[in-house]
Scaffold this motif. Structure first.
Motif, PDB file in Angstrom:
ATOM      1  N   GLU A  11      -4.441  16.792  43.879  1.00 55.47           N
ATOM      2  CA  GLU A  11      -3.791  15.462  44.175  1.00 55.47           C
ATOM      3  C   GLU A  11      -3.325  14.621  42.919  1.00 55.47           C
ATOM      4  OE1 GLU A  11      -5.401  11.356  46.235  1.00 55.47           O
ATOM      5  OE2 GLU A  11      -5.700  13.225  47.294  1.00 55.47           O
ATOM      6  N   LEU A  12      -4.097  14.412  42.182  1.00 59.51           N
ATOM      7  CA  LEU A  12      -3.819  13.875  40.777  1.00 59.51           C
ATOM      8  C   LEU A  12      -2.620  14.536  40.179  1.00 59.51           C
ATOM      9  CD1 LEU A  12      -4.584  11.672  38.888  1.00 59.51           C
ATOM     10  CD2 LEU A  12      -6.070  13.469  37.797  1.00 59.51           C
ATOM     11  N   ALA A  13      -2.713  15.985  40.035  1.00 54.32           N
ATOM     12  CA  ALA A  13      -1.421  16.868  39.501  1.00 54.32           C
ATOM     13  C   ALA A  13      -0.241  16.564  40.092  1.00 54.32           C
ATOM     14  CB  ALA A  13      -1.839  18.172  39.290  1.00 54.32           C
ATOM     15  N   THR A  14      -0.047  16.603  41.468  1.00 58.58           N
ATOM     16  CA  THR A  14       1.025  16.363  42.158  1.00 58.58           C
ATOM     17  C   THR A  14       1.595  15.191  41.693  1.00 58.58           C
ATOM     18  OG1 THR A  14       0.267  17.617  43.943  1.00 58.58           O
ATOM     19  CG2 THR A  14       2.023  16.104  44.413  1.00 58.58           C
ATOM     20  N   GLN A  15       0.648  13.846  41.915  1.00 57.12           N
ATOM     21  CA  GLN A  15       1.209  12.485  41.377  1.00 57.12           C
ATOM     22  C   GLN A  15       1.521  12.310  39.888  1.00 57.12           C
ATOM     23  OE1 GLN A  15      -2.093   9.875  42.372  1.00 57.12           O
ATOM     24  NE2 GLN A  15      -1.794  10.206  44.490  1.00 57.12           N
ATOM     25  N   ALA A  16       1.099  13.051  39.093  1.00 51.34           N
ATOM     26  CA  ALA A  16       1.353  12.964  37.543  1.00 51.34           C
ATOM     27  C   ALA A  16       2.858  14.017  37.527  1.00 51.34           C
ATOM     28  CB  ALA A  16       0.399  13.680  36.961  1.00 51.34           C
ATOM     29  N   TRP A  17       3.107  14.977  38.204  1.00 49.23           N
ATOM     30  CA  TRP A  17       4.451  15.708  38.033  1.00 49.23           C
ATOM     31  C   TRP A  17       5.515  14.934  38.678  1.00 49.23           C
ATOM     32  CZ3 TRP A  17       6.666  18.978  35.897  1.00 49.23           C
ATOM     33  CH2 TRP A  17       7.997  19.758  36.380  1.00 49.23           C
ATOM     34  N   GLY A  18       5.158  14.061  39.893  1.00 47.19           N
ATOM     35  CA  GLY A  18       6.173  13.154  40.147  1.00 47.19           C
ATOM     36  C   GLY A  18       6.595  12.171  39.000  1.00 47.19           C
ATOM     37  N   PHE A  19       5.568  11.599  38.370  1.00 49.74           N
ATOM     38  CA  PHE A  19       5.812  10.591  37.608  1.00 49.74           C
ATOM     39  C   PHE A  19       6.420  11.103  36.430  1.00 49.74           C
ATOM     40  CE2 PHE A  19       4.145   8.695  33.581  1.00 49.74           C
ATOM     41  CZ  PHE A  19       4.640   7.216  33.565  1.00 49.74           C
ATOM     42  N   LEU A  20       6.269  12.476  35.986  1.00 53.45           N
ATOM     43  CA  LEU A  20       6.686  13.085  34.748  1.00 53.45           C
ATOM     44  C   LEU A  20       8.204  13.178  34.904  1.00 53.45           C
ATOM     45  CD1 LEU A  20       4.140  15.351  33.199  1.00 53.45           C
ATOM     46  CD2 LEU A  20       4.903  13.264  32.145  1.00 53.45           C
ATOM     47  N   VAL A  21       8.397  13.536  36.259  1.00 52.67           N
ATOM     48  CA  VAL A  21       9.778  13.998  36.613  1.00 52.67           C
ATOM     49  C   VAL A  21      10.694  12.700  36.420  1.00 52.67           C
ATOM     50  CG1 VAL A  21      11.344  14.545  38.486  1.00 52.67           C
ATOM     51  CG2 VAL A  21       9.652  16.033  38.061  1.00 52.67           C
ATOM     52  N   LEU A  23      10.149  10.027  34.739  1.00 50.11           N
ATOM     53  CA  LEU A  23      10.165   9.682  33.520  1.00 50.11           C
ATOM     54  C   LEU A  23      11.215  10.462  32.586  1.00 50.11           C
ATOM     55  CD1 LEU A  23       8.776   7.750  31.287  1.00 50.11           C
ATOM     56  CD2 LEU A  23       7.330   9.830  30.803  1.00 50.11           C
ATOM     57  N   ILE A  24      11.301  11.771  32.919  1.00 47.42           N
ATOM     58  CA  ILE A  24      12.179  12.489  32.265  1.00 47.42           C
ATOM     59  C   ILE A  24      13.510  12.238  32.587  1.00 47.42           C
ATOM     60  CG2 ILE A  24      13.069  15.264  32.066  1.00 47.42           C
ATOM     61  CD1 ILE A  24      10.047  16.079  32.216  1.00 47.42           C
ATOM     62  N   ILE A  25      13.936  12.019  34.021  1.00 48.70           N
ATOM     63  CA  ILE A  25      15.117  11.571  34.363  1.00 48.70           C
ATOM     64  C   ILE A  25      15.588  10.211  33.664  1.00 48.70           C
ATOM     65  CG2 ILE A  25      16.199  10.746  36.387  1.00 48.70           C
ATOM     66  CD1 ILE A  25      14.816  12.704  37.857  1.00 48.70           C
ATOM     67  N   VAL A  26      14.655   9.305  33.755  1.00 51.88           N
ATOM     68  CA  VAL A  26      15.015   7.978  32.921  1.00 51.88           C
ATOM     69  C   VAL A  26      15.223   8.244  31.531  1.00 51.88           C
ATOM     70  CG1 VAL A  26      14.143   5.762  32.122  1.00 51.88           C
ATOM     71  CG2 VAL A  26      13.546   6.565  34.525  1.00 51.88           C
ATOM     72  N   VAL A  27      14.518   9.050  30.656  1.00 55.85           N
ATOM     73  CA  VAL A  27      14.749   9.224  29.381  1.00 55.85           C
ATOM     74  C   VAL A  27      16.236   9.765  28.936  1.00 55.85           C
ATOM     75  CG1 VAL A  27      13.892  10.357  27.390  1.00 55.85           C
ATOM     76  CG2 VAL A  27      12.289   9.104  28.591  1.00 55.85           C
ATOM     77  N   ILE A  63      21.486  20.459  28.232  1.00 56.26           N
ATOM     78  CA  ILE A  63      20.853  21.645  27.910  1.00 56.26           C
ATOM     79  C   ILE A  63      19.142  21.487  28.106  1.00 56.26           C
ATOM     80  CG2 ILE A  63      20.084  23.740  26.505  1.00 56.26           C
ATOM     81  CD1 ILE A  63      23.275  23.436  25.802  1.00 56.26           C
ATOM     82  N   LEU A  64      18.626  20.399  27.280  1.00 53.00           N
ATOM     83  CA  LEU A  64      17.413  20.428  27.492  1.00 53.00           C
ATOM     84  C   LEU A  64      16.729  19.864  28.672  1.00 53.00           C
ATOM     85  CD1 LEU A  64      16.457  18.512  24.178  1.00 53.00           C
ATOM     86  CD2 LEU A  64      15.857  20.621  24.660  1.00 53.00           C
ATOM     87  N   VAL A  65      17.487  19.005  29.730  1.00 52.68           N
ATOM     88  CA  VAL A  65      17.209  18.622  30.741  1.00 52.68           C
ATOM     89  C   VAL A  65      17.113  20.171  31.835  1.00 52.68           C
ATOM     90  CG1 VAL A  65      17.819  17.274  32.864  1.00 52.68           C
ATOM     91  CG2 VAL A  65      17.740  16.392  30.553  1.00 52.68           C
ATOM     92  N   LEU A  66      18.119  20.782  31.809  1.00 51.87           N
ATOM     93  CA  LEU A  66      18.197  21.813  32.510  1.00 51.87           C
ATOM     94  C   LEU A  66      16.995  23.017  32.061  1.00 51.87           C
ATOM     95  CD1 LEU A  66      21.920  22.951  32.391  1.00 51.87           C
ATOM     96  CD2 LEU A  66      20.545  22.156  34.318  1.00 51.87           C
ATOM     97  N   ILE A  67      16.673  22.953  31.024  1.00 49.99           N
ATOM     98  CA  ILE A  67      15.376  23.964  30.439  1.00 49.99           C
ATOM     99  C   ILE A  67      14.167  23.241  31.104  1.00 49.99           C
ATOM    100  CG2 ILE A  67      13.853  24.496  28.636  1.00 49.99           C
ATOM    101  CD1 ILE A  67      16.534  24.718  26.875  1.00 49.99           C
ATOM    102  N   VAL A  68      14.139  21.881  31.058  1.00 46.01           N
ATOM    103  CA  VAL A  68      12.812  21.292  31.689  1.00 46.01           C
ATOM    104  C   VAL A  68      12.694  21.649  33.258  1.00 46.01           C
ATOM    105  CG1 VAL A  68      11.903  19.115  32.201  1.00 46.01           C
ATOM    106  CG2 VAL A  68      12.771  19.684  30.126  1.00 46.01           C
ATOM    107  N   PHE A  69      13.932  21.454  33.994  1.00 45.90           N
ATOM    108  CA  PHE A  69      14.017  21.581  35.306  1.00 45.90           C
ATOM    109  C   PHE A  69      14.134  22.961  36.049  1.00 45.90           C
ATOM    110  CE2 PHE A  69      14.852  16.812  35.084  1.00 45.90           C
ATOM    111  CZ  PHE A  69      13.628  16.469  36.056  1.00 45.90           C
ATOM    112  N   LEU A  70      14.341  23.771  35.259  1.00 48.70           N
ATOM    113  CA  LEU A  70      14.675  25.269  35.589  1.00 48.70           C
ATOM    114  C   LEU A  70      13.674  26.270  35.197  1.00 48.70           C
ATOM    115  CD1 LEU A  70      18.571  25.566  35.573  1.00 48.70           C
ATOM    116  CD2 LEU A  70      17.200  25.130  37.373  1.00 48.70           C
TER     117      LEU A  70
END
Length: 91
Positions: A11-21, A23-27, A63-70
């Motif tokens: 449950e914690l990892a799922t919430q952390a993954w959503g937060f990181l996604v 954060l990556i989108i905002v950055v 390219i970096l964002v594509l690497i992160v999400f794919l």
């Protein structure tokens, strides 16, 4: 015995993954805005070098964002599938 702990960790990892996604989108959006403004300013004052740098930076950011999400989710799946069983687990 360890199932409630594992449930909380998942449950914690799922919430952390959503937060990181998020954060990556905002950055990535802020970085893209920076490169767009840099390229626009370079074009306005006639600095071709600044414009080229901004275009290459924006492409690199994409390219970096594509690497992160794919690539990273596939790597996580690969690592999860190849984990050995814990030594305390009953056969």
């Amino acid at each position: 015995m360890f199932q409630p702990v594992m449930t909380k960790i998942i449950e914690l990892a799922t919430q952390a993954w959503g937060f990181l996604v998020g954060l990556i989108i905002v950055v990535a959006l802020l970085g893209g805005l920076y490169y767009v403004l840099q390229g626009t300013a370079g074009t306005a004052i006639g600095a071709g070098g600044a414009t080229k740098t901004a275009i290459l930076g924006a492409i690199g950011l994409i390219i970096l964002v594509l690497i992160v999400f794919l690539v990273l989710p596939q790597l996580g799946t690969l690592l999860y599938q190849n984990t050995p069983p814990p030594p305390f687990q009953a056969p």
